[in-house]
Design a protein around this motif. Structure first.
Motif, PDB file in Angstrom:
ATOM      1  N   PHE A 137      -7.957 -25.448 -42.638  1.00  0.00           N
ATOM      2  CA  PHE A 137      -7.120 -26.393 -41.912  1.00  0.00           C
ATOM      3  C   PHE A 137      -6.935 -26.029 -40.443  1.00  0.00           C
ATOM      4  O   PHE A 137      -6.579 -26.889 -39.639  1.00  0.00           O
ATOM      5  CB  PHE A 137      -5.758 -26.522 -42.594  1.00  0.00           C
ATOM      6  N   SER A 138      -7.154 -24.780 -40.091  1.00  0.00           N
ATOM      7  CA  SER A 138      -7.016 -24.383 -38.691  1.00  0.00           C
ATOM      8  C   SER A 138      -8.292 -24.597 -37.887  1.00  0.00           C
ATOM      9  O   SER A 138      -8.278 -24.450 -36.656  1.00  0.00           O
ATOM     10  CB  SER A 138      -6.601 -22.906 -38.610  1.00  0.00           C
ATOM     11  N   ALA A 166     -10.670 -26.752 -35.986  1.00  0.00           N
ATOM     12  CA  ALA A 166     -10.597 -28.065 -35.343  1.00  0.00           C
ATOM     13  C   ALA A 166     -11.757 -28.967 -35.737  1.00  0.00           C
ATOM     14  O   ALA A 166     -11.627 -30.205 -35.721  1.00  0.00           O
ATOM     15  CB  ALA A 166     -10.556 -27.902 -33.825  1.00  0.00           C
ATOM     16  N   HIS A 220     -12.842 -29.572 -38.561  1.00  0.00           N
ATOM     17  CA  HIS A 220     -12.543 -30.296 -39.794  1.00  0.00           C
ATOM     18  C   HIS A 220     -11.603 -31.483 -39.570  1.00  0.00           C
ATOM     19  O   HIS A 220     -11.248 -32.165 -40.537  1.00  0.00           O
ATOM     20  CB  HIS A 220     -11.922 -29.346 -40.822  1.00  0.00           C
ATOM     21  N   TRP A 221     -11.205 -31.720 -38.347  1.00  0.00           N
ATOM     22  CA  TRP A 221     -10.239 -32.794 -38.078  1.00  0.00           C
ATOM     23  C   TRP A 221     -10.826 -33.944 -37.269  1.00  0.00           C
ATOM     24  O   TRP A 221     -10.088 -34.835 -36.837  1.00  0.00           O
ATOM     25  CB  TRP A 221      -9.024 -32.222 -37.350  1.00  0.00           C
ATOM     26  N   LYS A 222     -12.135 -33.925 -37.037  1.00  0.00           N
ATOM     27  CA  LYS A 222     -12.731 -34.993 -36.233  1.00  0.00           C
ATOM     28  C   LYS A 222     -14.130 -35.305 -36.741  1.00  0.00           C
ATOM     29  O   LYS A 222     -14.738 -34.517 -37.471  1.00  0.00           O
ATOM     30  CB  LYS A 222     -12.786 -34.579 -34.759  1.00  0.00           C
ATOM     31  N   GLY A 274     -14.626 -35.417 -40.845  1.00  0.00           N
ATOM     32  CA  GLY A 274     -13.279 -34.904 -40.609  1.00  0.00           C
ATOM     33  C   GLY A 274     -12.320 -35.275 -41.730  1.00  0.00           C
ATOM     34  O   GLY A 274     -12.551 -36.223 -42.492  1.00  0.00           O
ATOM     35  N   ILE A 275     -11.241 -34.542 -41.825  1.00  0.00           N
ATOM     36  CA  ILE A 275     -10.242 -34.764 -42.882  1.00  0.00           C
ATOM     37  C   ILE A 275      -9.693 -36.188 -42.859  1.00  0.00           C
ATOM     38  O   ILE A 275      -9.598 -36.825 -43.918  1.00  0.00           O
ATOM     39  CB  ILE A 275      -9.107 -33.718 -42.769  1.00  0.00           C
ATOM     40  N   PRO A 276      -9.321 -36.760 -41.695  1.00  0.00           N
ATOM     41  CA  PRO A 276      -8.807 -38.143 -41.720  1.00  0.00           C
ATOM     42  C   PRO A 276      -9.799 -39.139 -42.300  1.00  0.00           C
ATOM     43  O   PRO A 276      -9.418 -40.014 -43.097  1.00  0.00           O
ATOM     44  CB  PRO A 276      -8.527 -38.429 -40.233  1.00  0.00           C
TER      45      PRO A 276
END
Length: 222
Positions: A11-12, A14, A16-18, A22-24
């Motif tokens: 989760f830390s 970055a 994995h968030w885009k 990515g997570i979303p």
């Protein structure tokens, strides 16, 4: 390295968030699959459960259907559907719907049969049509148990929708499948944690729905 370390690392990061992975994005895909399967299962299970419970017929047949549905392995059914229908959303929806229909069907039937017959008989004695007896007398009382069946089905779908990744679709299962293939256990654990959180969020959503839709008098009586 322990599980908490893997979760923190996942989760830390970055990355994995885009992007498309990515997570979303994966979360939206998983929610879409889950809502589609739950909607289809509800369209099948709720009317049958309501009508058979209202008239008190077909209980044994429903039990056989539910037992058969629960006995089918979701992953095995997915593989069979892919062989028969090819890749796509439809082969994924079929095992998820088959998994979700039994708890909705049986719980709805039992909810209708558990309604106190006194107000039902009184409503019929007043000349109310069967449809009004069903929706205005029985359904409000049976609603908490019906929602519990929907909740159970939703949690099973959320947990099992990860199989979509095995046929090249998205969702949170993508992290688990890709992580195992790449020996990236940080991704595997992160994906599993997201599925667990989504299952807990599903519980919270149904708790909120019950608070809004179930009559306070029924809640106190329950």
């Amino acid at each position: 390295m322990n599980v908490l370390h893997f979760i923190n690392a996942f989760f830390s990061d970055a990355a994995h968030w885009k992007g498309y992975d990515g997570i979303p994005t994966r979360l939206v895909e998983h929610v879409q699959y889950s809502l589609m399967a739950l909607g289809l299962a509800a369209v099948i299970g709720l009317p049958v459960g309501l009508l058979t419970g209202h008239y008190g017929r077909g209980g044994n047949a429903l039990a056989l259907i539910a037992t058969a549905g629960r006995a089918l392995p979701s992953f095995g059914l997915l593989v069979l559907m892919v062989i028969l229908l090819g890749f796509g959303k439809i082969p994924v929806m079929i095992p998820l719907v088959v998994l979700a229909v039994p708890p909705i069907l049986i719980t709805t039937y039992e909810a209708m049969r558990s309604v106190d017959p006194s107000p039902v008989d009184a409503a019929r004695g007043m000349g109310m049509a069967e449809s009004r007896v069903l929706f205005q007398v029985e359904l409000p009382v049976a609603l908490p148990l019906i929602l519990s069946g929907l909740r159970s089905a939703a949690i099973q779908i959320v947990s099992t929708a990860t199989i979509a990744a095995y046929v090249s679709l998205g969702g949170l299962g993508r992290y688990i499948v890709d992580g195992l293939y790449q020996h990236d256990y940080e991704k595997v654990v992160g994906g599993a944690a997201l599925v667990a959180v989504m299952a807990l969020a599903t519980l919270a959503v149904f708790w909120g729905v019950a608070r809004v839709t179930v009559s306070p008098g029924v809640r106190r009586g329950g």
